[in-house]
Scaffold this active site. Sequence first.
Site, PDB file in Angstrom:
ATOM      1  N   LYS A 172       0.812  -1.224   0.000  1.00  0.00           N
ATOM      2  CA  LYS A 172       0.000   0.000   0.000  1.00  0.00           C
ATOM      3  C   LYS A 172       0.847   1.276   0.000  1.00  0.00           C
ATOM      4  O   LYS A 172       0.489   2.254  -0.663  1.00  0.00           O
ATOM      5  CB  LYS A 172      -0.959   0.005   1.189  1.00  0.00           C
ATOM      6  CG  LYS A 172      -2.073  -1.025   1.076  1.00  0.00           C
ATOM      7  CD  LYS A 172      -3.064  -0.889   2.221  1.00  0.00           C
ATOM      8  CE  LYS A 172      -4.187  -1.893   2.115  1.00  0.00           C
ATOM      9  NZ  LYS A 172      -5.212  -1.726   3.169  1.00  0.00           N
ATOM     10  N   ASP A 230     -10.199   2.677   2.467  1.00  0.00           N
ATOM     11  CA  ASP A 230     -10.334   1.956   3.735  1.00  0.00           C
ATOM     12  C   ASP A 230     -11.185   2.727   4.737  1.00  0.00           C
ATOM     13  O   ASP A 230     -12.006   2.150   5.453  1.00  0.00           O
ATOM     14  CB  ASP A 230      -8.955   1.669   4.335  1.00  0.00           C
ATOM     15  CG  ASP A 230      -8.237   0.529   3.627  1.00  0.00           C
ATOM     16  OD1 ASP A 230      -8.921  -0.347   3.063  1.00  0.00           O
ATOM     17  OD2 ASP A 230      -6.994   0.506   3.646  1.00  0.00           O
TER      18      ASP A 230
END
Length: 282
Positions: free
Chosen positions: A71, A108
């Site tokens: 990420k 997220d």
Amino acid sequence: MMMSGKTRVAGVMGWPVTHSRSPRLHGWWLEEHGIDGAYIPLPVRPEDFATAVRALPMLGFAGANVTVPHKEAALRACDDVSDLAERIGAVNTLVCRDDGTLYGDNTDGFGFLENLRAGCRGWQADAGPAVVLGAGGAARAVVAALQDAGCPEVRLTNRTRARAEELAASLGGAMTVVDWDARAEALDGAGLLVNTTTLGMEGAPPLEMPLDPLPRGALVTDIVYAPLVTDLLTRAEARGNPVVDGLGMLLHQGRPGFEAWFGVFPEVTDDLRRFVLGEPGA
């Protein structure tokens, strides 16, 4: 899976990636909406990630999700990123633009908030202080989302205090760093308790978290979904607190990416939950 010359393809990049439930998630939505598309696992070693991610537009991909450990590297690999992804320091959703450039976003926090709103009707982020356990990438996304949603204060605690202080300094806002040994005291007057650590996860040490000071009306959530109902959630529910499991965060965070790649903003349903979990009859 039948593919045509017009099939739009996306996937999930990680190492390893065999554990990912994202192919089941996106596969369900593709079938549900009758879309000529495919979503595939893309196992990529860390040393190969920069090369692999830049190849996505050339290979005709619509985009990809990014999971651990890529990420942070994905943020650096993009041509352009959202303000939120820049603030969090990580990208979990890639979109390949028509001009061959890569756009990165982080969904997220969206998934986290949507999960709480769906799992606890009437929940509002501004209802009171939030206590967040952990200071990793997931915690950064959760804290940023809570701040943007109007949470009046975030009380952050981590086993390594320095990591919590670093997170607080980078995100700013109304944040208080609490020593791990004082984590129970931080619950006094809180409206939300969030565990973003791996403690309590299958194969990990248990989460030792006394709940006595926590108001009975405070919402308790755990972003772990293996097991689906963690010891923290079991104990919280037993004392009367509303609880929300972590699976919905995974499901909801996938919705913006699916829309960007396949043109439909999908819904999260009970049947989808059962299917992603692999439950019989789903």
